[in-house]
Design a protein around this motif. Structure first.
Motif, PDB file in Angstrom:
ATOM      1  N   THR A 162      39.465  48.754  53.234  1.00 21.01           N
ATOM      2  CA  THR A 162      40.484  49.505  52.487  1.00 21.01           C
ATOM      3  C   THR A 162      41.346  48.480  51.769  1.00 21.01           C
ATOM      4  OG1 THR A 162      42.249  49.487  54.163  1.00 21.01           O
ATOM      5  CG2 THR A 162      40.586  51.247  54.325  1.00 21.01           C
ATOM      6  N   ASP A 163      42.150  48.943  50.820  1.00 22.97           N
ATOM      7  CA  ASP A 163      42.995  48.006  50.073  1.00 22.97           C
ATOM      8  C   ASP A 163      44.163  47.480  50.910  1.00 22.97           C
ATOM      9  OD1 ASP A 163      44.442  50.341  50.165  1.00 22.97           O
ATOM     10  OD2 ASP A 163      44.939  50.356  48.031  1.00 22.97           O
ATOM     11  N   ARG A 164      44.293  47.925  52.138  1.00 22.81           N
ATOM     12  CA  ARG A 164      45.358  47.451  53.027  1.00 22.81           C
ATOM     13  C   ARG A 164      44.900  46.330  53.958  1.00 22.81           C
ATOM     14  NH1 ARG A 164      49.803  51.520  53.848  1.00 22.81           N
ATOM     15  NH2 ARG A 164      49.428  53.041  52.213  1.00 22.81           N
ATOM     16  N   VAL A 165      43.653  45.947  53.885  1.00 23.80           N
ATOM     17  CA  VAL A 165      43.122  44.887  54.745  1.00 23.80           C
ATOM     18  C   VAL A 165      43.713  43.556  54.314  1.00 23.80           C
ATOM     19  CG1 VAL A 165      41.044  43.674  55.480  1.00 23.80           C
ATOM     20  CG2 VAL A 165      41.002  46.153  55.205  1.00 23.80           C
ATOM     21  N   ARG A 166      44.303  42.856  55.279  1.00 20.82           N
ATOM     22  CA  ARG A 166      44.921  41.552  55.026  1.00 20.82           C
ATOM     23  C   ARG A 166      43.985  40.442  55.505  1.00 20.82           C
ATOM     24  NH1 ARG A 166      48.073  43.390  51.583  1.00 20.82           N
ATOM     25  NH2 ARG A 166      49.693  44.782  52.264  1.00 20.82           N
ATOM     26  N   LEU A 167      44.184  39.252  54.974  1.00 20.93           N
ATOM     27  CA  LEU A 167      43.356  38.120  55.383  1.00 20.93           C
ATOM     28  C   LEU A 167      43.419  37.899  56.892  1.00 20.93           C
ATOM     29  CD1 LEU A 167      44.061  35.577  52.519  1.00 20.93           C
ATOM     30  CD2 LEU A 167      42.013  36.975  52.868  1.00 20.93           C
ATOM     31  N   ARG A 168      44.604  38.001  57.481  1.00 27.15           N
ATOM     32  CA  ARG A 168      44.723  37.765  58.925  1.00 27.15           C
ATOM     33  C   ARG A 168      43.937  38.798  59.728  1.00 27.15           C
ATOM     34  NH1 ARG A 168      50.628  37.975  58.880  1.00 27.15           N
ATOM     35  NH2 ARG A 168      51.075  39.954  57.940  1.00 27.15           N
ATOM     36  N   ASP A 169      43.734  39.997  59.169  1.00 33.41           N
ATOM     37  CA  ASP A 169      42.975  41.035  59.859  1.00 33.41           C
ATOM     38  C   ASP A 169      41.488  40.695  59.946  1.00 33.41           C
ATOM     39  OD1 ASP A 169      45.359  42.497  59.973  1.00 33.41           O
ATOM     40  OD2 ASP A 169      44.882  43.618  58.142  1.00 33.41           O
ATOM     41  N   VAL A 170      40.979  40.010  58.961  1.00 39.10           N
ATOM     42  CA  VAL A 170      39.546  39.731  58.922  1.00 39.10           C
ATOM     43  C   VAL A 170      39.201  38.317  59.374  1.00 39.10           C
ATOM     44  CG1 VAL A 170      39.093  41.448  57.141  1.00 39.10           C
ATOM     45  CG2 VAL A 170      39.635  39.114  56.478  1.00 39.10           C
TER      46      VAL A 170
END
Length: 98
Positions: A80-88
């Motif tokens: 989704t467009d809310r995915v942040r680098l730290r999340d992945v």
């Protein structure tokens, strides 16, 4: 929020410091881990590079991410467009660029 952090090379830097700064410069622009994947891809395109150095809120370099990795994440069904680098990127220890 600053999207890309540029490092200046101090005039009186010794050879050891110069090597470290040059290694970081060659690794790619620095971005923050709270940046979205889409914005990180845009920064990569604007900088005409295939990789970014990712830093945490303490300005510690935590990861090196490539365009191929980010494109794969963006093309996944869970994106989704809310995915942040730290999340992945997960949890990384500070690193030194090659």
């Amino acid at each position: 929020m600053t999207l890309v952090q540029m490092q200046t090379r101090p005039a009186g830097a010794g050879p050891t410091h110069r090597k470290a700064v040059e290694a970081m410069d060659s690794a790619g622009p620095q971005v923050w881990d709270d940046m979205s994947v889409e914005v990180a891809l845009s920064v990569m395109a604007a900088a005409r590079t295939g990789r970014l150095v990712v830093c945490d809120q303490d300005s510690q370099c935590t990861a090196l991410v490539t365009q191929r990795e980010l494109t794969a994440i963006r093309n996944s069904s869970a994106y989704t467009d809310r995915v942040r680098l730290r999340d992945v990127l997960g949890v990384h220890a500070p690193f030194a660029a090659p």
